[in-house]
Motif scaffolding. Sequence first.
Motif, PDB file in Angstrom:
ATOM      1  N   SER A  40       0.776  -1.383   0.572  1.00 47.33           N
ATOM      2  CA  SER A  40      -0.187   0.044   0.156  1.00 47.33           C
ATOM      3  C   SER A  40       0.797   1.194  -0.331  1.00 47.33           C
ATOM      4  CB  SER A  40      -0.710  -0.214   1.249  1.00 47.33           C
ATOM      5  OG  SER A  40      -1.577  -1.196   1.365  1.00 47.33           O
ATOM      6  N   SER A  41       1.986   1.363  -1.179  1.00 49.04           N
ATOM      7  CA  SER A  41       2.713   2.322  -0.731  1.00 49.04           C
ATOM      8  C   SER A  41       2.858   3.135  -2.201  1.00 49.04           C
ATOM      9  CB  SER A  41       4.443   1.711  -0.706  1.00 49.04           C
ATOM     10  OG  SER A  41       5.303   2.643  -0.585  1.00 49.04           O
ATOM     11  N   ILE A  42       2.622   4.623  -2.482  1.00 54.02           N
ATOM     12  CA  ILE A  42       2.782   5.147  -3.594  1.00 54.02           C
ATOM     13  C   ILE A  42       4.272   4.883  -3.557  1.00 54.02           C
ATOM     14  CG2 ILE A  42       3.146   7.439  -2.279  1.00 54.02           C
ATOM     15  CD1 ILE A  42       0.882   7.332  -5.291  1.00 54.02           C
ATOM     16  N   SER A  43       5.577   4.969  -2.736  1.00 53.95           N
ATOM     17  CA  SER A  43       6.461   4.519  -3.282  1.00 53.95           C
ATOM     18  C   SER A  43       7.675   3.480  -4.071  1.00 53.95           C
ATOM     19  CB  SER A  43       7.348   4.534  -1.816  1.00 53.95           C
ATOM     20  OG  SER A  43       7.264   5.777  -1.079  1.00 53.95           O
ATOM     21  N   GLY A  44       6.581   2.719  -4.062  1.00 56.35           N
ATOM     22  CA  GLY A  44       6.410   1.468  -4.452  1.00 56.35           C
ATOM     23  C   GLY A  44       5.686   1.281  -5.798  1.00 56.35           C
ATOM     24  N   LEU A  45       4.747   2.136  -5.825  1.00 58.86           N
ATOM     25  CA  LEU A  45       4.523   2.676  -7.212  1.00 58.86           C
ATOM     26  C   LEU A  45       5.114   3.352  -7.771  1.00 58.86           C
ATOM     27  CD1 LEU A  45       2.516   2.708  -9.312  1.00 58.86           C
ATOM     28  CD2 LEU A  45       0.975   4.136  -8.665  1.00 58.86           C
ATOM     29  N   GLY A  46       6.040   4.495  -7.597  1.00 62.05           N
ATOM     30  CA  GLY A  46       7.054   4.558  -8.215  1.00 62.05           C
ATOM     31  C   GLY A  46       7.901   4.552  -8.641  1.00 62.05           C
ATOM     32  N   ILE A  47       8.586   3.276  -7.656  1.00 62.12           N
ATOM     33  CA  ILE A  47       9.490   2.339  -8.275  1.00 62.12           C
ATOM     34  C   ILE A  47       9.463   1.650  -9.193  1.00 62.12           C
ATOM     35  CG2 ILE A  47      11.299   0.480  -7.634  1.00 62.12           C
ATOM     36  CD1 ILE A  47      10.153   1.178  -4.749  1.00 62.12           C
ATOM     37  N   ILE A  48       8.094   1.259  -9.486  1.00 59.52           N
ATOM     38  CA  ILE A  48       7.699   0.260 -10.683  1.00 59.52           C
ATOM     39  C   ILE A  48       7.649   1.398 -11.962  1.00 59.52           C
ATOM     40  CG2 ILE A  48       6.356  -1.009 -11.550  1.00 59.52           C
ATOM     41  CD1 ILE A  48       4.977  -2.072  -8.788  1.00 59.52           C
ATOM     42  N   LEU A  49       7.113   2.646 -11.769  1.00 54.95           N
ATOM     43  CA  LEU A  49       7.468   3.080 -12.695  1.00 54.95           C
ATOM     44  C   LEU A  49       8.826   4.194 -13.219  1.00 54.95           C
ATOM     45  CD1 LEU A  49       3.629   5.410 -11.905  1.00 54.95           C
ATOM     46  CD2 LEU A  49       4.088   4.045 -13.564  1.00 54.95           C
ATOM     47  N   ASN A  51      10.642   2.313 -13.964  1.00 57.08           N
ATOM     48  CA  ASN A  51      11.596   0.986 -14.806  1.00 57.08           C
ATOM     49  C   ASN A  51      10.984   1.331 -15.884  1.00 57.08           C
ATOM     50  OD1 ASN A  51      12.941  -1.094 -13.263  1.00 57.08           O
ATOM     51  ND2 ASN A  51      11.093  -0.191 -11.770  1.00 57.08           N
ATOM     52  N   PHE A  52       9.767   2.332 -16.105  1.00 60.51           N
ATOM     53  CA  PHE A  52       9.583   2.515 -17.565  1.00 60.51           C
ATOM     54  C   PHE A  52       9.787   3.957 -18.228  1.00 60.51           C
ATOM     55  CE2 PHE A  52       7.102  -0.694 -15.319  1.00 60.51           C
ATOM     56  CZ  PHE A  52       7.279  -2.102 -16.132  1.00 60.51           C
ATOM     57  N   ILE A  53       9.659   5.144 -16.411  1.00 56.04           N
ATOM     58  CA  ILE A  53       9.451   6.490 -17.851  1.00 56.04           C
ATOM     59  C   ILE A  53      10.623   6.928 -16.988  1.00 56.04           C
ATOM     60  CG2 ILE A  53       8.701   8.783 -16.314  1.00 56.04           C
ATOM     61  CD1 ILE A  53       6.021   7.383 -15.593  1.00 56.04           C
ATOM     62  N   ALA A 171       5.330  -7.154 -10.019  1.00 54.40           N
ATOM     63  CA  ALA A 171       5.320  -8.128 -10.763  1.00 54.40           C
ATOM     64  C   ALA A 171       6.139  -7.932 -11.878  1.00 54.40           C
ATOM     65  CB  ALA A 171       3.882  -9.247 -11.146  1.00 54.40           C
ATOM     66  N   LEU A 172       6.244  -6.528 -12.688  1.00 51.51           N
ATOM     67  CA  LEU A 172       6.994  -6.464 -12.976  1.00 51.51           C
ATOM     68  C   LEU A 172       8.166  -5.791 -12.611  1.00 51.51           C
ATOM     69  CD1 LEU A 172       4.278  -3.673 -14.891  1.00 51.51           C
ATOM     70  CD2 LEU A 172       4.502  -6.337 -15.766  1.00 51.51           C
ATOM     71  N   VAL A 173       8.278  -6.307 -11.434  1.00 48.08           N
ATOM     72  CA  VAL A 173       9.655  -5.457 -11.439  1.00 48.08           C
ATOM     73  C   VAL A 173      10.511  -6.393 -10.471  1.00 48.08           C
ATOM     74  CG1 VAL A 173      11.191  -3.475 -10.345  1.00 48.08           C
ATOM     75  CG2 VAL A 173       8.978  -3.138 -11.667  1.00 48.08           C
ATOM     76  N   TYR A 174       9.836  -7.153  -9.559  1.00 52.57           N
ATOM     77  CA  TYR A 174      10.013  -7.738  -7.978  1.00 52.57           C
ATOM     78  C   TYR A 174       9.984  -9.356  -8.822  1.00 52.57           C
ATOM     79  CZ  TYR A 174       9.912  -4.043  -5.213  1.00 52.57           C
ATOM     80  OH  TYR A 174       9.700  -1.944  -4.807  1.00 52.57           O
TER      81      TYR A 174
END
Length: 215
Positions: A40-49, A51-53, A171-174
């Motif tokens: 439940s972390s916006i930072s986690g979403l940032g880490i995933i993005l 990798n693509f942005i 799942a795209l990163v970890y």
Amino acid sequence: MNKQYNYTNIIKETLILTVAVGIIGAAVYFFLVPSHTSVSSISGLGIILSNFIPLPLSVITMILNVVLLIIGFLTCGKEFGVKTVYTSIMLPVFLAFFEIIFPNFVSFTNSQELDVLCYILVVSVGLSILFNRNASSGGLDIVAKIMNKYLHMELGKAMSLSGMCVALSAALVYDKKTVVLSILGTYFNGIVLDHFIFDHNIKRRVCIITPKEIR
């Protein structure tokens, strides 16, 4: 007299919000970061993005938070927005403080599973305090608050649903283990959060059935 009373209330409210953010900051620094999960972390979403942005993580996270804060102001009211701006500023302050006091911190438990469990228990205390004061720590908490207000969804379930999207995208990163822990952690975080909130607000009514007349 009224001004003094208002100032007292503001100071009290600020102290409560600060303590809550301190609890959340401790949960993030001492348990979430060492676990390398995305609960439940916006930072986690940032880490995933990231990798693509082609932007730094800090910039992506800031953009996400600013967008969500604006949406929070427009949908949940000025009080919620102002409080959330304050907590959003204080959270990185606490994280910076912990970095100075405890540099190169690894883990209390040396176990990814226990770190996730401890994070859920500790962060739920801080989040329940904020939600009960009509505030949030920013990020996905704002999404949960909006879902709670307009979809009449329990806050814990709203947190789980919004956080699950981030956890699944991990799942795209970890690796598989981290993704599973992120999903389970997000689910149980919602359950524990609802427990804290409803135990705080629950009202009980006692009905006495008797043939005798009560005067």
